[in-house]
Design an enzyme around this catalytic site. Structure first.
Site, short mmCIF file in Angstrom:
data_model
loop_
_atom_site.label_atom_id
_atom_site.label_comp_id
_atom_site.label_asym_id
_atom_site.label_seq_id
_atom_site.Cartn_x
_atom_site.Cartn_y
_atom_site.Cartn_z
N GLY A 96 0.78 -1.23 0.00
CA GLY A 96 0.00 0.00 0.00
C GLY A 96 0.80 1.27 0.00
O GLY A 96 0.22 2.36 0.06
N THR A 97 2.12 1.19 -0.08
CA THR A 97 2.94 2.41 -0.03
C THR A 97 3.11 3.05 -1.40
O THR A 97 3.75 4.10 -1.50
CB THR A 97 4.31 2.10 0.57
OG1 THR A 97 4.89 0.96 -0.07
CG2 THR A 97 4.19 1.83 2.07
N HIS A 110 -14.28 -1.66 30.86
CA HIS A 110 -13.05 -2.04 30.16
C HIS A 110 -12.48 -0.86 29.38
O HIS A 110 -11.29 -0.53 29.51
CB HIS A 110 -13.37 -3.21 29.22
CG HIS A 110 -12.18 -3.80 28.55
ND1 HIS A 110 -11.64 -5.01 28.90
CD2 HIS A 110 -11.39 -3.34 27.55
CE1 HIS A 110 -10.59 -5.28 28.14
NE2 HIS A 110 -10.42 -4.27 27.30
N GLU A 111 -13.31 -0.21 28.57
CA GLU A 111 -12.82 0.89 27.73
C GLU A 111 -12.51 2.13 28.57
O GLU A 111 -11.57 2.87 28.26
CB GLU A 111 -13.84 1.22 26.64
CG GLU A 111 -14.15 0.08 25.69
CD GLU A 111 -12.90 -0.46 24.98
OE1 GLU A 111 -11.94 0.31 24.79
OE2 GLU A 111 -12.90 -1.65 24.65
N HIS A 149 -8.99 1.76 29.88
CA HIS A 149 -7.98 2.09 28.86
C HIS A 149 -7.82 3.61 28.75
O HIS A 149 -6.69 4.12 28.73
CB HIS A 149 -8.41 1.53 27.50
CG HIS A 149 -8.23 0.05 27.36
ND1 HIS A 149 -7.09 -0.61 27.75
CD2 HIS A 149 -9.06 -0.90 26.86
CE1 HIS A 149 -7.22 -1.90 27.49
NE2 HIS A 149 -8.42 -2.11 26.94
N ASP A 200 -6.24 -7.79 23.97
CA ASP A 200 -5.30 -7.01 24.77
C ASP A 200 -4.18 -7.89 25.30
O ASP A 200 -3.00 -7.50 25.27
CB ASP A 200 -6.03 -6.35 25.95
CG ASP A 200 -7.04 -5.31 25.48
OD1 ASP A 200 -6.86 -4.78 24.37
OD2 ASP A 200 -8.00 -5.05 26.23
#
Length: 601
Positions: A196-197, A415-416, A419, A491
């Site tokens: 993709g570069t 949970h979020e 984070h 995670d």
């Protein structure tokens, strides 16, 4: 068209003749009724038979009522005596001899049918040319369309790459200047970079800038199941290229044919190796005035044969990396051409939100934004569609139809929120940009962290902070809910990989010291699962496992301590997520600033 009609007429004629011949030989006795031998004897004994014609063992007879019959008799003289006693007229004849042309046709006709069918099929499938006889011809496509020409102006975010390739362009335009000085221009340029570069796009820009013919072919197009075909195609490709020199030959995904020789199981001299050998010979056999330059692209330079990479073949090896902030902005401007943007849609904001994106990712973002705007019946693309497109590229589309019960929703929110909270408090973590508990892709929720600037080096403390942020969700579940769920699977996998890299590749272990463990596997055919070869003892292996466990346990304990000290803030942030489902930008900052635990930090 006329050629196809003639072929069809020829085939139809042959079919008609063959049918006529078959009818001729099969209907010789078709008019007569066939009876068995016993019935024939009974009718002779009853005096019903008046006349017979015997041809070898086949009898065609006539009855008193005028009807005819056919039967087969054994080779017995008594039958003739019986016929004479009953007054039957006996005629003995030789087998009929077919005319000479029927025998000729019966021999030649099958051959003509096979040959005619063969040429007809090849004309239909290849438009008049037989590929069976052209296996060794190159499948490269020649691009000479000046209207759709790509130049360096169409390549954004790769200034250093364009500078490297400018010398190639200058040689193709002014080859005599280099030849007069005795200079040897690079014969090959290898473009390396992750998918993709824009390696193929850069190669097209070189050809368009120089204004020369551009041959393009994939590495897999050389290799066939027939031995020698690939080498023949290589020869044909370079012969065609020399006729229109100066020109460029672009081989995409060259690792399909350029893998290291003798590295496969058994080390046989297979078709792929013959093709590679011919490619090596063609590249090294160029004269300085032939003007054929090979540009190849690959995202697996580690598996290429060393002979390809030596000077005289691929002299230049150019790495096309992911663009930085300025490069992303330029790429976004290129892809936004011709697309109506709403007021306030600042592309530099989009560029800052897309660190690590490749040019293909950025093109996909702009296209997704246009699709979202069209779906909403809008006339212009706004920043909202751009940000939604970024989220779709990063985590997949929203799955609002996926129903989650309140208990699971509370787990995802805790949970979020963990984070986001730990990411905000740790100095080495990237700033939190967005938190959401709306299912997206395979995730039930996600926390988006974006760096303030492009980073190329990361310290040990920053890596440990990242591990702490990654494990914070699992730690919050255990602390607040007094149980753990499967939601932390991704995670745990990310944290384990990062810690093991710190110990075995980055030399960041306090116990083992500044050493790396495990050699990259030298066999390119064993796959990525066996990418590192063990070169250490069982004792060192046990020490590595012990160090990985200790770092993980330390990070987990640290995450628990941060959450324990800011438990009220964690619960309030989780409640805000349950109420609004998504927090981002200024709204997220406002919520975090309202928390008393954070204000005191």
């Amino acid at each position: 068209m006329r050629r196809n009609l003639r072929s069809l007429a020829f085939i139809a004629l042959l079919f008609f003749v063959s049918v006529m011949l078959a009818q001729y030989f099969s209907t010789q006795f078709e008019a007569s009724k066939t009876i068995d031998y016993s019935t024939f004897l009974n009718r002779v004994a009853a005096g019903e038979v008046t006349r017979v014609k015997i041809v070898e063992q086949t009898v065609q007879g006539t009855l008193k009522d005028g009807s005819e019959f056919t039967t087969v008799i054994p080779d017995d003289p008594a039958i003739y005596a019986m016929l004479r006693e009953r007054g039957v007229v006996i005629e003995v004849a030789m087998p009929p001899q077919p005319p000479f042309w029927t025998a000729l046709l019966s021999t030649v006709l099958p051959v003509l049918l096979v040959v005619g069918a063969f040429f007809f099929i090849m004309q239909q499938t290849q438009g008049g040319g037989s590929r069976v006889l052209q296996f060794g011809r190159s499948r490269a496509k020649l691009h000479t369309d000046q209207k759709r020409r790509v130049t360096f102006a169409d390549v954004a975010g790769a200034d250093e790459v364009k500078e490297e390739l400018a010398e190639i362009v200058d040689f193709l335009k002014n080859a005599h200047r280099y030849i007069e000085l005795g200079a040897r221009i690079p014969k090959g340029v290898l473009l390396m970079g992750v998918p993709g570069t824009g390696k193929t796009w850069v190669a097209r820009a070189v050809a368009g800038e120089a204004g020369v013919p551009f041959y393009t072919i994939s590495g897999s197009d050389f290799v066939e199941m027939f031995v020698g075909v690939g080498a023949s195609r290589v020869r044909d490709l370079f012969n065609e290229a020399k006729k229109v020199a100066p020109c460029i030959v672009f081989i995409d995904e060259i690792d399909a044919v350029g893998r290291q020789r003798g590295a496969g199981y058994g080390g046989g001299h297979d078709e792929r190796e013959q093709t590679l050998n011919q490619l090596l010979v063609e590249m090294d056999g160029f004269g300085p005035n032939e003007g054929v330059i090979v540009i190849a692209a690959t995202n697996r330079p580690d598996v290429l044969d060393p002979a390809l990479l030596r000077p005289g073949r691929f002299d230049r090896q150019i790495v096309i990396d992911k663009p930085d902030l300025r490069g992303r902005l330029e790429i976004l401007k290129v892809h936004a051409r011709g697309k109506p943007l709403a007021e306030g849609t600042e592309l530099d904001v989009v560029a800052r939100r897309t660190p690590g994106f490749t040019p293909a990712d950025l093109e996909n973002v702009v296209n997704e934004a246009a699709l979202l705007a069209a779906r909403a019946r809008k006339k212009r693309i706004s920043l909202h569609e751009m940000e939604e497109a970024i989220d779709r590229v990063l985590a997949g589309p929203e799955r609002k139809s996926k129903l989650i019960n309140e208990r699971e929703k509370r787990i995802v929110a805790i949970h979020e929120a963990a984070h986001a909270l730990v990411g905000r408090l740790l100095p080495g973590a990237d700033p939190v940009h967005k938190v959401s508990i709306i299912p997206r892709g395979a995730a039930l929720g996600y926390t988006l962290q974006l760096p303030l600037e492009d980073r190329y080096l990361v310290t040990r403390d920053e890596l440990l902070d990242r591990v702490v942020v990654t494990l914070a969700g699992r730690a919050a579940e255990e602390m607040v809910l007094d149980e753990v769920s499967t939601g932390a699977h991704d995670d745990l996998e990310k944290a384990s990989k990062l810690i093991r890299k710190m110990v075995t590749e980055f030399g960041m272990s306090r116990e083992l010291g500044p050493l790396t463990f495990g050699n990259p596997n030298e066999s390119p055919f064993l796959g990525r699962d066996m990418a590192r070869e063990r070169n250490y003892s069982e004792e060192v292996g046990a020490a590595i496992d012990r160090e990985v466990r200790e770092l993980a346990a330390s990070a987990y304990t640290r995450a628990q301590q941060i959450l324990r000290d800011n438990l009220t803030a964690l619960n309030r942030l989780a409640d805000a997520l349950l109420e609004r489902e998504t927090l981002e930008g200024d709204e997220l900052e406002a919520v975090l600033d309202e928390l008393a635990a954070i204000k005191g930090q």
